[in-house]
Motif scaffolding. Structure first.
Motif, mmCIF file in Angstrom:
data_model
loop_
_atom_site.group_PDB
_atom_site.id
_atom_site.type_symbol
_atom_site.label_atom_id
_atom_site.label_comp_id
_atom_site.label_asym_id
_atom_site.label_seq_id
_atom_site.Cartn_x
_atom_site.Cartn_y
_atom_site.Cartn_z
ATOM 1 N N ALA A 175 17.538 6.139 9.174
ATOM 2 C CA ALA A 175 16.243 6.804 9.044
ATOM 3 C C ALA A 175 15.329 5.947 8.184
ATOM 4 C CB ALA A 175 16.409 8.195 8.418
ATOM 5 N N ALA A 176 14.017 6.049 8.452
ATOM 6 C CA ALA A 176 13.026 5.290 7.683
ATOM 7 C C ALA A 176 11.775 6.132 7.526
ATOM 8 C CB ALA A 176 12.695 3.970 8.377
ATOM 9 N N ALA A 177 11.200 6.128 6.335
ATOM 10 C CA ALA A 177 10.001 6.913 6.053
ATOM 11 C C ALA A 177 8.974 6.062 5.332
ATOM 12 C CB ALA A 177 10.343 8.143 5.197
ATOM 13 N N SER A 178 7.713 6.222 5.739
ATOM 14 C CA SER A 178 6.603 5.496 5.120
ATOM 15 C C SER A 178 5.568 6.484 4.646
ATOM 16 C CB SER A 178 5.968 4.533 6.125
ATOM 17 O OG SER A 178 4.717 4.061 5.644
ATOM 18 N N TYR A 179 5.180 6.359 3.387
ATOM 19 C CA TYR A 179 4.128 7.186 2.808
ATOM 20 C C TYR A 179 2.956 6.264 2.465
ATOM 21 C CZ TYR A 179 8.716 9.271 1.972
ATOM 22 O OH TYR A 179 10.022 9.685 2.123
ATOM 23 N N SER A 180 1.873 6.359 3.239
ATOM 24 C CA SER A 180 0.688 5.506 3.061
ATOM 25 C C SER A 180 1.048 4.030 3.156
ATOM 26 C CB SER A 180 -0.008 5.788 1.724
ATOM 27 O OG SER A 180 -0.340 7.149 1.598
ATOM 28 N N GLY A 181 1.902 3.693 4.091
ATOM 29 C CA GLY A 181 2.346 2.311 4.248
ATOM 30 C C GLY A 181 1.387 1.469 5.073
ATOM 31 N N ILE A 182 1.561 0.161 4.989
ATOM 32 C CA ILE A 182 0.774 -0.788 5.778
ATOM 33 C C ILE A 182 1.601 -1.090 7.018
ATOM 34 C CG2 ILE A 182 -0.375 -3.027 5.787
ATOM 35 C CD1 ILE A 182 -0.452 -2.860 2.716
ATOM 36 N N LEU A 183 1.300 -0.409 8.129
ATOM 37 C CA LEU A 183 2.196 -0.396 9.280
ATOM 38 C C LEU A 183 1.718 -1.238 10.450
ATOM 39 C CD1 LEU A 183 3.229 3.364 9.157
ATOM 40 C CD2 LEU A 183 4.227 1.388 7.977
ATOM 41 N N ASP A 184 0.488 -1.700 10.394
ATOM 42 C CA ASP A 184 -0.017 -2.668 11.362
ATOM 43 C C ASP A 184 -0.783 -3.707 10.570
ATOM 44 O OD1 ASP A 184 -1.087 -4.177 13.359
ATOM 45 O OD2 ASP A 184 -2.142 -2.547 14.375
ATOM 46 N N THR A 185 -0.123 -4.799 10.247
ATOM 47 C CA THR A 185 -0.703 -5.786 9.327
ATOM 48 C C THR A 185 -1.842 -6.579 9.955
ATOM 49 O OG1 THR A 185 0.967 -7.418 9.969
ATOM 50 C CG2 THR A 185 1.455 -6.031 8.065
ATOM 51 N N THR A 186 -2.017 -6.472 11.278
ATOM 52 C CA THR A 186 -3.108 -7.198 11.931
ATOM 53 C C THR A 186 -4.227 -6.269 12.378
ATOM 54 O OG1 THR A 186 -1.970 -7.101 14.079
ATOM 55 C CG2 THR A 186 -1.564 -9.032 12.704
ATOM 56 N N ALA A 187 -4.189 -5.009 11.989
ATOM 57 C CA ALA A 187 -5.272 -4.073 12.317
ATOM 58 C C ALA A 187 -6.558 -4.516 11.620
ATOM 59 C CB ALA A 187 -4.898 -2.654 11.888
ATOM 60 N N PRO A 188 -7.727 -4.166 12.164
ATOM 61 C CA PRO A 188 -9.003 -4.580 11.551
ATOM 62 C C PRO A 188 -9.075 -4.222 10.071
ATOM 63 C CG PRO A 188 -9.401 -3.610 13.696
ATOM 64 C CD PRO A 188 -7.929 -3.397 13.407
ATOM 65 N N GLY A 189 -9.393 -5.210 9.244
ATOM 66 C CA GLY A 189 -9.540 -5.007 7.807
ATOM 67 C C GLY A 189 -8.259 -5.128 7.021
ATOM 68 N N VAL A 190 -7.094 -5.000 7.671
ATOM 69 C CA VAL A 190 -5.831 -4.993 6.937
ATOM 70 C C VAL A 190 -5.458 -6.377 6.400
ATOM 71 C CG1 VAL A 190 -3.356 -4.489 7.062
ATOM 72 C CG2 VAL A 190 -5.017 -2.923 8.090
ATOM 73 N N PRO A 191 -5.644 -7.479 7.156
ATOM 74 C CA PRO A 191 -5.351 -8.789 6.549
ATOM 75 C C PRO A 191 -6.122 -9.034 5.254
ATOM 76 C CG PRO A 191 -5.534 -9.028 8.920
ATOM 77 C CD PRO A 191 -5.966 -7.616 8.599
ATOM 78 N N ALA A 192 -7.360 -8.536 5.184
ATOM 79 C CA ALA A 192 -8.137 -8.701 3.953
ATOM 80 C C ALA A 192 -7.517 -7.906 2.812
ATOM 81 C CB ALA A 192 -9.581 -8.263 4.177
ATOM 82 N N VAL A 193 -7.000 -6.732 3.122
ATOM 83 C CA VAL A 193 -6.323 -5.930 2.101
ATOM 84 C C VAL A 193 -5.065 -6.647 1.621
ATOM 85 C CG1 VAL A 193 -5.112 -3.758 1.658
ATOM 86 C CG2 VAL A 193 -7.240 -3.735 2.951
ATOM 87 N N MET A 194 -4.283 -7.192 2.554
ATOM 88 C CA MET A 194 -3.078 -7.926 2.176
ATOM 89 C C MET A 194 -3.428 -9.132 1.304
ATOM 90 S SD MET A 194 -0.557 -6.253 3.661
ATOM 91 C CE MET A 194 0.857 -7.314 3.923
ATOM 92 N N ASP A 195 -4.474 -9.860 1.695
ATOM 93 C CA ASP A 195 -4.907 -11.015 0.906
ATOM 94 C C ASP A 195 -5.298 -10.600 -0.505
ATOM 95 O OD1 ASP A 195 -4.481 -12.687 3.022
ATOM 96 O OD2 ASP A 195 -6.597 -12.985 3.522
ATOM 97 N N ALA A 196 -5.980 -9.454 -0.620
ATOM 98 C CA ALA A 196 -6.422 -8.990 -1.932
ATOM 99 C C ALA A 196 -5.240 -8.593 -2.812
ATOM 100 C CB ALA A 196 -7.381 -7.813 -1.766
ATOM 101 N N ILE A 197 -4.238 -7.987 -2.214
ATOM 102 C CA ILE A 197 -3.034 -7.623 -2.968
ATOM 103 C C ILE A 197 -2.390 -8.878 -3.551
ATOM 104 C CG2 ILE A 197 -0.690 -6.713 -2.769
ATOM 105 C CD1 ILE A 197 -1.760 -4.782 -0.624
ATOM 106 N N VAL A 198 -2.265 -9.903 -2.728
ATOM 107 C CA VAL A 198 -1.635 -11.151 -3.168
ATOM 108 C C VAL A 198 -2.501 -11.846 -4.218
ATOM 109 C CG1 VAL A 198 -0.847 -13.421 -2.415
ATOM 110 C CG2 VAL A 198 -0.425 -11.410 -0.980
#
Length: 314
Positions: free
Chosen positions: A177-200
């Motif tokens: 079983a696997a559960a995600s709470y507010s997870g980043i589940l599509d890393t290539t969705a619009p705007g998400v790469p920028a969020v990932m870059d900002a986290i790093v």
């Protein structure tokens, strides 16, 4: 039954993604795999330092052992892995939740491994491999030294939610079983790469040290994308939750904006599961923020599914 709320307008999502990037920036010697030391924090809780070849250093995992662990020396136990989010650490679940009290009397091991300052448990382009640490080295340690049975479930918040789904998708059958709470589940969705870059970048690391450029190294980004690897989740019990963020909520615009930015990513992921015919329980709710105030309730809601996967009473 799974349920969903109405998607936000594209303009709202785009604005939220921009704001979310700002939110992330400002804050919301022994053999490989063997324990160097274990510090007893309480009757059932230990901090273990592990010699990790995947990371090239020692790394921490916090354990909560079953109540009868010392009195039943031949019994084995399933393991629930709980993954932390960005700019946090392996202590977050015991600091922010009542997981120690919640698991009292339940026959399982809870393992909370570190994922570095970004909380992104993946194989980094610069050589660090938090995926291998969490998926291979920690389970090997638990099997060898703590009588883990090999039955595993995984859950996580934020980047830990990414890790939960990425681990399960990239290692089919490793988790029941696997559960995600507010997870980043599509890393290539619009705007998400920028969020990932900002986290790093917030941890003073080069964004390209993660998976390289989301354009030039698109195949790498896809390889580590839970949505792109969703076929591997067939047969795993799944739970996904996310708030819409900016449509009301806590009143704090930063966590609400980040939650809103991840809303389309979560929908893209679950829509892909639907097309593949992979069952998933969803809780998409109006408002909400990217915070423990919501994640604690989501863990409780997902517990029956996790318990069934671990072979435990609900």
């Amino acid at each position: 039954m799974p349920h969903r709320t109405t998607e936000l307008p594209r303009r709202t999502v785009t604005k939220a993604a921009v704001v979310a990037g700002l939110a992330v920036l400002f804050g919301t010697g022994a053999a490989t795999g063997r324990a160097r030391a274990a510090t007893r924090l309480g009757p059932r809780t230990r901090d273990v330092s592990v010699n990790s070849a995947a990371l090239g250093r020692s790394a921490a995992v916090r354990l909560i052992l079953p109540s009868g662990f010392d009195t039943q020396p031949t019994r084995t136990y399933p393991v629930l892995y709980l993954l932390h989010g960005a700019h946090d650490d392996y202590t977050s679940w015991t600091r922010e939740t009542d997981i120690e009290a919640f698991t009292e009397g339940r026959d399982l091991i809870v393992a909370m491994p570190e994922a570095g300052p970004t909380g992104i448990p993946t194989a980094w382009r610069d050589g660090r491999d938090y995926e291998r640490f969490q998926v291979e080295e920690v389970p090997a340690l638990l099997s060898r030294d703590y009588r883990a049975s090999g039955v595993r479930a995984v859950a996580g918040v934020s980047t830990g939610g990414y890790g939960a789904m990425a681990h399960a998708a990239r290692h089919p059958g490793a988790y029941t079983a696997a559960a995600s709470y507010s997870g980043i589940l599509d890393t290539t969705a619009p705007g998400v790469p920028a969020v990932m870059d900002a986290i790093v970048a917030r941890e003073n690391l080069s964004p390209r040290s993660l998976w390289g450029s989301p354009i030039l190294n698109l195949l790498t980004w896809r390889d580590f994308n839970p949505r792109a690897r969703a076929q591997g989740l067939r047969g795993t019990a799944l739970y996904v939750s996310n708030g819409s963020g900016l449509v009301g909520g806590s009143g704090d615009p930063l966590p609400e904006a980040l939650e809103s930015a991840l809303w389309p990513s979560a929908h893209s992921f679950t829509d892909t599961l639907a097309r593949l015919g992979v069952p998933v329980t969803t809780h998409f709710y109006s408002g909400g923020g990217h915070s423990w105030g919501y994640w604690k309730g989501e863990f409780a809601a997902s517990w029956p599914m996790l318990a069934r996967g671990l072979g435990l009473p609900e």
